[in-house]
Design an enzyme around this catalytic site. Sequence first.
Site: not given
Length: 458
Positions: A71, A124
């Site tokens: 992690y 976009t």
Amino acid sequence: MHGPVEPFKIKVVEPVKIPSEKRRKDAIREAGFNTFLLLSVDVFIDLLTDSGTSAMSDNQWAGMMIGDEAYAGSKNFYTLEKSVQDVLGYKYMVPTHQGRGAEHLMSKNLIKPGQLVPRNMYFTTSKLHVELPGGTMPDVIIDEAHDPENTHPFKGNIDLKKLEKLIDEHGVEKIAYINVEMDVNMAGGQPVSMQNLREVYEFAKEHKLKVIFDATRSSENAYFIREREKGYEDTPIINILREMMSYSDGCIYSSKKDCLVNIGGFLATHDKEIFEKTRSEVVVYEGLHTYGGMAGRDMEAVARGLREGTQYEYLKYRTNQTRYLGELLIKENIPVVKPIGGHAVFLNALKFLPHLPREQWPAQTLSAAIYEESGVRSMERGAVSKGRDKITGENIFPKLELVRLTIPRRVYTNTHMEYTAESIIKLYEKKDTIPGLKMVHEPKYLRFFQSRFEQVSL
Ligand code: F0G
């Protein structure tokens, strides 16, 4: 004559099959004439996008096996950080799940409501991420970029006079930063010159403004600088890239293109303040600052792909394959955007389907018709993509009404290019018989992804 010779051999293949004429006809209707809504099993040659569609190398796949899925503090993060430092020259890097994750963090931290973010044509997701925190994105690309026939070698360049005019009209405090896209997607994959990058940076520093790049297709842009700009003929791509990035304060980057991977992105910067702010916020939206939404193995593949994607022989083949498709079409007088860009060939739908009014979405129509004819999937890049005016709510009809045939990297052979060209040439011969479309469903954000259409009678 043969097409560009591939600087690789093929180790793994994925079978593809052309659906029957009947199935293609049904499939495009089930998809509401929107190629984004087709199932990939119904597609023969997928030229929807070059994003996340690359074939990885044996070296990248080997890297996937040493993914460190901790992690915190994954070793692949540090390999990626080193790769970004070596290839792009930025000191700091914040990982994100893909490019728009980086756009989100950058825009949110740098834009105040009412500010402007001038850019060399919109993209976009980039435009939306400027608008969400209350900004606006005026277009400051050179006029040549809006003319499909103009063969300017650096059609992605910024027009400094347009920038100056914006500052005169609005005042420098109204500008959040200057945004420069590499190898401008919506203009046809058109590069920015080194000289222009240098001038924009000098201009920005005179006005105490920051320059943020959308460096997504920077390696392909660097190839064009080497090919077209005096003084760079023999310069290694990596040196060109580092010089390019030196004319910026930071960048956002979608790894899904030039890094030859299927997922990933990052934000990188020379500026400690931008780094601290975005690193603090990445944990809210993406994941811990040593993975940002990517698996360890994905970071390793990006780290290796970023380096691999700067190899000159690879980039030469890559851009020449795109050009090969473009030239097959030009030979038969099919209207395309010139010069042929880096990642795609763009068809000029206004010239291909001159019998259709803009309100019948010529590019959307053409993209659907190409699929029905051939099983080749392309993408609309015109008024549907551009969307509505933020204030009036009216449809905007940009000068460029295009269909993008986007070439995934190292995925399709030159024979696939020939099949695509032949299908489009065949369709061109019966273009007058193609009916237009009306929009029957329009989602609120980025409507081109999910809007639906029906045919109108000719
Ligand atoms: N900037 C540019 C210039 C892009 O082309 C894209 C994505 C993004 C940012 C956003 O990155 O997809 O990783 O979140 N372009 C894709 C395309 C979707 O098909 O042109 P992303």
